[in-house]
Design an enzyme around this catalytic site. Structure first.
Site, PDB file in Angstrom:
ATOM      1  N   GLU A 127       0.792  -1.391   0.439  1.00 39.68           N
ATOM      2  CA  GLU A 127      -0.277  -0.035  -0.141  1.00 39.68           C
ATOM      3  C   GLU A 127       0.907   0.653   0.408  1.00 39.68           C
ATOM      4  O   GLU A 127       0.597   2.514   0.674  1.00 39.68           O
ATOM      5  CB  GLU A 127      -1.242  -0.287   1.095  1.00 39.68           C
ATOM      6  CG  GLU A 127      -1.814  -1.244   1.557  1.00 39.68           C
ATOM      7  CD  GLU A 127      -2.878  -1.283   2.646  1.00 39.68           C
ATOM      8  OE1 GLU A 127      -2.967  -0.051   3.164  1.00 39.68           O
ATOM      9  OE2 GLU A 127      -3.645  -2.209   2.039  1.00 39.68           O
TER      10      GLU A 127
ATOM     11  N   GLU B  75      -6.048 -11.223  -1.546  1.00 39.97           N
ATOM     12  CA  GLU B  75      -6.800 -10.540  -0.352  1.00 39.97           C
ATOM     13  C   GLU B  75      -7.975 -10.501  -0.642  1.00 39.97           C
ATOM     14  O   GLU B  75      -8.803  -9.410  -0.396  1.00 39.97           O
ATOM     15  CB  GLU B  75      -6.603  -9.298   0.506  1.00 39.97           C
ATOM     16  CG  GLU B  75      -4.727  -9.302   0.738  1.00 39.97           C
ATOM     17  CD  GLU B  75      -4.693  -7.354   1.708  1.00 39.97           C
ATOM     18  OE1 GLU B  75      -5.201  -7.049   2.386  1.00 39.97           O
ATOM     19  OE2 GLU B  75      -2.816  -7.734   1.648  1.00 39.97           O
TER      20      GLU B  75
END
Ligand code: XIL
Length: 384
Positions: A177, A293
């Site tokens: 991220e 994910e």
């Protein structure tokens, strides 16, 4: 299904969902539900004999899920299902800084070592998550990090953690991220503690340290918010692709891209052409791709369980049918396996207070329509 068709279907679906929400709010009989039922796919073919790992492996794909020491060491029924369905285990939290680093001088590998042993005992692969992130940092780090000590802290952490498990990890999420266009930094980068201390170079530094500590692991850049046809996701896709292009042209040892894929069950703006083009552009850099994910938020979907489960299943199937068309995709990992343990019960609560149902198995560990949808998407996927 063509993009236009999909969009039309989704628009109707959205209208119906609006109607369902309206009707459910009143007490009158719900005349719209049968119409909606007709629109979502039936998930009736029960593939009871197979497991998701088997369906995946027939297409040379790896299926796995995230879980943790606390769960796997205390819930044998869940663990049995985990071992049956999965080929790879991702420690959900046990390899994050907060768990591994009680103090600046100490490492606590107890939970992570237990998970490695669990994986070895049950012949699962294991992948590391995650070495560099702006969250799950211990307080001592947040309080002490500065531009003088950051490089030393980062390299020591990576050398020690990656070195300990060298040769045993399928892959590592080295940087997680790093993109946040909303932070208004150069190149759409997130204004994280690592960025503040080291600038963009922290990304390359981390990959180089990881490659040195474990030359065999597939080193991954992992990020979210890349799935939908929205201006925000456009900006994230653009910044992600440019970051990966820069890393590759600098010779940084990055081998794979992780697309988190936290899907939203009410989101209708899935654009197969855009998504496939993005994946193709990434693949053309020579990178493998993993869905890392995957789950489907059910906030805003109708309360009725049968209907909700089918809408969640349909979101899984539509997404995977698009993504698995890209031959560079080598793995599909869900963020959890059963609704018994999902981060969304804390991070994405339903307004009506009902339990969330985002994963392939129910709280009772039975297979849900989502399980079937994933199995079918694997079944119809082209071979790698
Ligand atoms: C989440 C875990 O699931 C939670 O248990 C924890 O409290 C916070 O982190 N993106 C990531 C994951 O890369 O590490 C996050 O995991 C979910 C979002």
């Amino acid at each position: 299904m063509s993009w236009r068709c999909l969009r039309k279907r989704r628009n109707v679906l959205q209208l119906c969902l609006g109607a369902v929400a309206g009707v459910t709010a009143s007490t009158s009989a719900n005349a719209e539900v049968p119409r909606l039922n007709a629109l979502v796919k039936e998930f009736t073919d029960s593939r009871v004999d197979g497991s998701l790992r088997q369906f995946a492996s027939r297409k040379q794909l790896i299926y796995g899920a995230a879980s943790g020491y606390a769960v796997l060491s205390s819930d044998p029924a869940f663990s049995a299902h985990f071992v049956k369905e999965c080929e790879i285990l991702v420690p959900e939290n046990d390899l994050k800084w907060k768990r591994l680093r009680p103090t600046a001088d100490e490492f606590d590998f107890a939970a992570a070592d237990w998970l490695l042993k669990f994986a070895q005992t049950h012949r699962l692969q294991i992948r590391g998550h995650t070495l560099v992130w702006h969250l799950s940092l211990p307080d001592w780090l947040k309080e002490t990090i500065n531009s003088q000590n950051a490089e030393r802290l980062l390299v020591k952490h990576i050398e020690t953690v990656v070195g300990r498990y060298a040769g045993k990890m399928h892959s590592w999420d080295v940087v997680n991220e790093a993109i946040e266009p909303g932070d208004e930094q150069p190149n759409g980068l997130r204004n994280s503690p690592w960025f503040q201390a080291l600038g963009e170079d922290y990304i390359e530094l981390a990959f180089r340290a990881a490659a040195e500590a474990d030359p065999n692991a597939l080193l991954t850049y992992n990020d979210y918010g890349l799935e939908y046809d929205t201006p925000e996701n456009d900006a994230r896709r653009d910044a992600t692709l440019k970051l990966l292009e820069r890393l590759k042209s600098d010779g940084t040892p990055v081998h794979a891209f992780g697309m988190q894929s936290h899907l939203d069950g009410v989101e209708t703006r899935l654009n197969p052409v855009k998504l496939q083009t993005f994946l193709k552009d990434i693949a053309s850099l020579g990178l493998k791709i993993m869905v890392t994910e995957l789950d489907v938020k059910d906030v805003g979907l109708p309360a009725a369980i049968a209907l909700r489960d089918r809408l969640v299943a349909s979101a899984y199937e539509e997404y995977l049918n698009i993504v698995l068309n890209e031959p560079a995709v080598i793995a599909v990992l869900t963020w959890g396996l059963s609704d018994r343990y999902t981060w969304l019960s804390r991070f994405s609560r339903r307004e009506d207070g009902l339990s969330v149902r985002p994963l392939p198995l129910g709280v009772d560990l039975n297979r849900k329509p989502a399980w079937n949808a994933i199995a079918r998407a694997f079944d119809t996927a082209p071979s790698r």
